[in-house]
Design a protein around this motif. Structure first.
Motif, PDB file in Angstrom:
ATOM      1  N   HIS A 176      14.603 -43.430 -12.338  1.00 35.06           N
ATOM      2  CA  HIS A 176      15.165 -44.269 -11.264  1.00 35.06           C
ATOM      3  C   HIS A 176      14.313 -44.271  -9.990  1.00 35.06           C
ATOM      4  CE1 HIS A 176      16.734 -40.349 -10.113  1.00 35.06           C
ATOM      5  NE2 HIS A 176      17.624 -40.336 -11.086  1.00 35.06           N
ATOM      6  N   ASP A 231      18.485 -35.851 -15.654  1.00 37.02           N
ATOM      7  CA  ASP A 231      18.517 -35.177 -14.352  1.00 37.02           C
ATOM      8  C   ASP A 231      18.634 -33.661 -14.501  1.00 37.02           C
ATOM      9  OD1 ASP A 231      18.402 -37.670 -13.068  1.00 37.02           O
ATOM     10  OD2 ASP A 231      20.581 -37.881 -13.101  1.00 37.02           O
ATOM     11  N   HIS A 271      17.946 -43.954 -19.291  1.00 39.13           N
ATOM     12  CA  HIS A 271      18.470 -42.924 -18.374  1.00 39.13           C
ATOM     13  C   HIS A 271      19.964 -43.203 -18.189  1.00 39.13           C
ATOM     14  CE1 HIS A 271      17.855 -39.952 -14.991  1.00 39.13           C
ATOM     15  NE2 HIS A 271      19.007 -40.470 -14.634  1.00 39.13           N
ATOM     16  N   ASP A 316      21.363 -45.549 -15.329  1.00 38.97           N
ATOM     17  CA  ASP A 316      21.703 -44.332 -14.580  1.00 38.97           C
ATOM     18  C   ASP A 316      23.226 -44.212 -14.448  1.00 38.97           C
ATOM     19  OD1 ASP A 316      21.290 -41.969 -13.223  1.00 38.97           O
ATOM     20  OD2 ASP A 316      20.596 -42.905 -11.365  1.00 38.97           O
ATOM     21  N   HIS A 332      14.003 -36.700 -12.301  1.00 41.23           N
ATOM     22  CA  HIS A 332      14.601 -37.066 -11.018  1.00 41.23           C
ATOM     23  C   HIS A 332      13.889 -36.154 -10.035  1.00 41.23           C
ATOM     24  CE1 HIS A 332      18.389 -37.552  -8.310  1.00 41.23           C
ATOM     25  NE2 HIS A 332      17.417 -37.016  -7.606  1.00 41.23           N
TER      26      HIS A 332
HETATM   27 ZN   LIG Z   1      19.040 -38.893 -11.263  1.00 39.89          ZN
END
Ligand SMILES: [Zn+2]
Length: 538
Positions: free
Chosen positions: A257, A119, A90, A416, A227
């Protein structure tokens, strides 16, 4: 001196001879590169076995206790650990790569592959139809990128193209159009589909819409990476929704995450794990990822209710002109601030308005004080001046829970973060340090110091697991025939140096990184030019 090309033509080494056992190859120099005597992880040997690893034409061609042949180049790995190059499942390196394809902060952590388009926000397909996944992949290879790049198709981007930024359900024809875009992306090599359900316009998608858009993933066994709609007060409901979507589409699920945001939600971690276990028991292929920090990074607008962002930044600022609506927005926003323990836990990382540049790196309340503003008014001023383009780092997570997430067998490591550099065009604002510290931080703090996971577990969470998750084929392992992405590090000294105050610091204890058989980092120095590939998956 023999160049690689000369060597290849003189020995006849090429695709045809790749399958030949190493011992039968003509000697002189049978390998492009041999790394000798390192403790090897992520191979078929027992974890930590001292071995030699031979590379030719971008692939591993020998993994053995002792390789007798000669190589054009040799690296002494004695006393070091050798792992498959890390795969950041990610990543937000898409932006930084275009500024600086050297991707310094990622390469220096041992990352050799990034998975972007996260995302819900992939760069392609483009709204005007001009840029396709094929073009995106071609652009990566033309850079040339230092990293291998795989990308998800962002379902928020797909919605933006077909429905726009309004908060309404998609019509039947729109749904068909969106599904066709997802199909096309996967046929072009996207490695999954991502959502950002806390962001506009992705947040406006219903559960049924997401099930429909995830159905094309099923046949390819690629994940729906999400997400989730919420990571704090309605975290459990959001997990239920994610599971329902993956179950409805019958595709694998990757929760992005995973966290329990806000102190009042820390206690939910047991319920989170119980839901994951129950879903797995019921037959769902479910995994998640996490970065090793207790602060997240997002837009300052994330401190505001998502309904207020319907239509984007301009309508948001317009809504604030109506006193009744503005009052409602303020109440909900102050509640979000209370959730994370107050505005002091918001640090400003970047913004557009030159007049506010003194805010970068400061806590929101502190900057407000310097302007004679209460924190909420300070947030308002920043958003107005920068047309809502203000990014932040927010401290709102539990360290104990972080360790429990990392130790969970379904957890992979992600950053991330973005790719940046201590100098040049990729140095901007005050980004989250995870873009330069994630992988060494796990190896140093959570493996060596805190002993939360073993080194072998960490390496699998950083390379093997993500490769299997995204069906990256011959990556994420040190095995004959696999792509020669590798990282050499010192388990006794590897550590992150990037901090929230000064993120522009590279880690220590990672001397050498190789991407597709070519050295990218040697004895801590960058060498050669980018050798990353665009990874077309499906
Ligand atoms: Zn995110």
């Amino acid at each position: 001196m023999t160049t690689r090309r000369d060597f290849l033509s003189s020995t006849g080494a090429g695709l045809a001879s790749l399958a030949a056992p190493a011992l039968l190859l003509p000697s002189a120099a049978s390998y492009d590169l041999i790394v000798r005597g390192a403790a090897v992880y992520g191979s078929t040997l027992a974890a930590g076995t001292e071995a030699d690893v031979g590379v030719r034409a971008g692939r591993f061609v020998a993994v053995a206790r002792r390789i007798t042949g000669k190589a054009t180049d040799e690296i002494d790995g004695k006393g070091l650990a050798l792992a498959p190059g890390f795969i950041d499942i990610h990543s937000h390196a898409d932006g930084g790569l275009t500024l600086d394809p050297a991707a310094e902060s990622a390469i220096r952590q041992g990352v050799t592959t990034v998975v972007v388009g996260q995302d819900g926000g992939s760069r392609v397909p483009a709204a005007d139809g001009t840029t396709s996944f094929l073009k995106f992949f071609r652009r990566i290879e033309a850079m040339p990128s230092a990293l291998n790049v795989a990308t998800m198709v962002g379902l928020g981007q797909v919605r933006r193209i077909v429905v726009g930024v309004d908060n309404r359900p998609a019509t039947r024809p729109e749904l068909l159009k969106m599904t066709a875009l997802v199909e096309k992306a996967l046929a072009s090599g996207a490695c999954g589909a991502s959502t950002g359900l806390e962001y506009s316009p992705g947040a406006f998608a219903t559960r049924d819409e997401l099930i429909a858009l995830c159905r094309p993933l099923r046949a390819r066994r690629l994940p729906y990476a999400t997400h989730m709609r919420n990571e704090d007060d309605t975290l459990l409901e959001a997990i239920d929704e994610s599971i329902a979507i993956a179950r409805g589409a019958r595709c694998p699920l990757q929760i992005s995450h995973l966290k329990t945001a806000g102190a009042r939600n820390y206690g939910k971690i047991d319920a989170v794990f119980a839901r994951i276990a129950a879903a797995e028991k019921a037959g769902l292929d479910i995994t998640f990822d996490r970065y090793p920090y207790v602060a997240w990074a997002t837009g300052l607008t994330n401190m505001f209710p998502v309904w207020a962002l319907d239509g984007g930044g301009e309508p948001f600022l317009k809504r604030l002109e109506d006193p009744a609506t503005a009052a409602r927005i303020k109440t909900e926003s102050e509640d979000k601030a209370a959730l994370i323990g107050g505005w002091h836990n918001v640090q400003l990382s970047n913004l557009e308005a030159p007049g506010d540049s003194d805010a970068i790196g400061k806590r929101l309340d502190d900057w407000g004080k310097s302007r004679g503003l209460a924190p909420y008014e300070a947030a308002m001023a920043l958003l107005k001046n920068s047309k809502t383009n203000v990014s932040t780092v927010v401290f709102g997570m539990s360290e104990d829970n972080l360790e429990r997430f990392l130790a969970h067998p379904k957890c992979m490591i992600c950053s991330d973060g973005g790719a940046f550099a201590v100098a040049g065009p990729a140095r901007n604002g005050r980004p989250h340090p995870r873009g330069a510290g994630t992988y060494p931080r796990v190896l140093g703090r959570y493996v060596r110091e805190r002993k939360v996971i073993t080194l072998a577990q960490a390496v699998d969470k950083m390379s093997g697991m993500p490769a299997r998750r995204l069906r990256l084929g011959r990556r994420g392992k040190i095995a004959v025939g696999a792509a020669a992405d590798l990282v050499l590090f010192d388990p006794d000294t590897v550590a992150d140096k990037a901090t929230f105050e000064d993120p522009f610091q590279y880690p220590v204890g990672i001397p050498t990184v190789v991407v597709n058989g070519r050295i990218a980092l040697r004895d801590g120095e960058r060498v050669g030019k980018g050798n990353g590939k665009a990874l077309r998956v499906s």
